[in-house]
Scaffold this motif. Structure first.
Motif, mmCIF file in Angstrom:
data_model
loop_
_atom_site.group_PDB
_atom_site.id
_atom_site.type_symbol
_atom_site.label_atom_id
_atom_site.label_comp_id
_atom_site.label_asym_id
_atom_site.label_seq_id
_atom_site.Cartn_x
_atom_site.Cartn_y
_atom_site.Cartn_z
ATOM 1 N N GLY A 170 0.839 -1.369 0.031
ATOM 2 C CA GLY A 170 0.115 0.305 -0.137
ATOM 3 C C GLY A 170 0.741 1.248 -0.013
ATOM 4 O O GLY A 170 2.033 1.291 -0.167
ATOM 5 N N THR A 171 0.277 2.319 0.030
ATOM 6 C CA THR A 171 1.009 3.589 0.067
ATOM 7 C C THR A 171 1.477 3.992 1.341
ATOM 8 O O THR A 171 2.195 5.107 1.543
ATOM 9 C CB THR A 171 0.173 4.805 -0.492
ATOM 10 O OG1 THR A 171 -1.051 4.898 0.271
ATOM 11 C CG2 THR A 171 -0.424 4.231 -1.896
ATOM 12 N N GLY A 172 1.075 3.422 2.420
ATOM 13 C CA GLY A 172 1.590 3.864 3.737
ATOM 14 C C GLY A 172 0.976 3.041 5.044
ATOM 15 O O GLY A 172 -0.105 2.295 4.734
ATOM 16 N N CYS A 173 1.767 2.992 5.934
ATOM 17 C CA CYS A 173 1.578 2.171 7.141
ATOM 18 C C CYS A 173 1.776 3.145 8.317
ATOM 19 O O CYS A 173 2.653 3.690 8.231
ATOM 20 C CB CYS A 173 2.246 0.831 7.416
ATOM 21 S SG CYS A 173 1.754 0.178 8.597
ATOM 22 N N ILE A 174 0.845 3.301 9.199
ATOM 23 C CA ILE A 174 0.892 3.956 10.383
ATOM 24 C C ILE A 174 0.712 3.349 11.781
ATOM 25 O O ILE A 174 -0.077 2.287 11.720
ATOM 26 C CB ILE A 174 0.147 5.401 10.569
ATOM 27 C CG1 ILE A 174 -1.207 5.096 10.485
ATOM 28 C CG2 ILE A 174 0.779 6.290 9.490
ATOM 29 C CD1 ILE A 174 -2.206 6.349 10.709
#
Length: 177
Positions: A170-174
């Motif tokens: 995906g485009t990001g993980c937080i």
């Protein structure tokens, strides 16, 4: 020093690029209910900064100790504020859809059984917004870093880590804690 829930989350996220948000370092005010008003006054706090990062992440790892059989008040306050965003942000529902939520819980009083109510709550939250409760890991610990002794939780975290790494990415993980 890491808390038990933070430590377990680092095992879930090992080798994965992610941003980290410490809710304890943020000032997020309690929700004020303006659902039936014409407008929702903007509060002067850090909610909007955290919410923006949340909106742009594909994978969100929430980690929390289990306090009195529920999530931390910091995390609960952040989630409560989504009521505001549902009214003020026309893109919120669409951006929430298909987010993968990973829930990391650590408690000291039979958390694998008594933490199930938290998992149920997150299932309903995810269902309401079209998010995917992708994975959960529950650890048992009381004292600082006692989680290192919970081999089942560590093994579960490692398995979830592999699932995330093998997933679509995906485009990001937080990580919100």
């Amino acid at each position: 020093m890491l808390s038990n829930s933070e430590y377990l989350a680092t095992k879930v996220l090992d080798g994965i690029k992610y941003d980290e948000i410490w809710l304890a370092d943020m000032k997020i005010a309690d929700v004020k209910d303006f659902r039936f008003s014409e407008s929702w006054p903007r509060q002067k706090d850090d909610y909007y900064v955290v919410f923006k990062q949340f909106k742009h992440a594909d994978i969100v790892v929430f980690s929390t100790p289990i306090y009195w059989y529920g999530i931390s008040s910091l995390l609960k306050t952040f989630i409560d504020r989504w009521s505001e965003s549902l009214k003020t942000d026309p893109e919120f529902r669409q951006t929430a859809k298909h987010k993968k939520i990973v829930l990391v819980l650590v408690g000291g009083d039979n958390p694998r059984e008594k933490g199930q109510i938290i998992i149920e709550q997150f299932k309903y939250i995810c269902e309401f917004l079209g998010m995917d409760l992708y994975a959960t890991v529950i650890g048992e610990a009381n004292r600082s870093l006692e989680i290192k002794m919970d081999l089942k939780a560590l093994d579960d975290a490692k398995k979830i880590n592999q699932i995330i790494k093998e997933g679509e990415g995906g485009t990001g993980c937080i990580h919100i804690k």
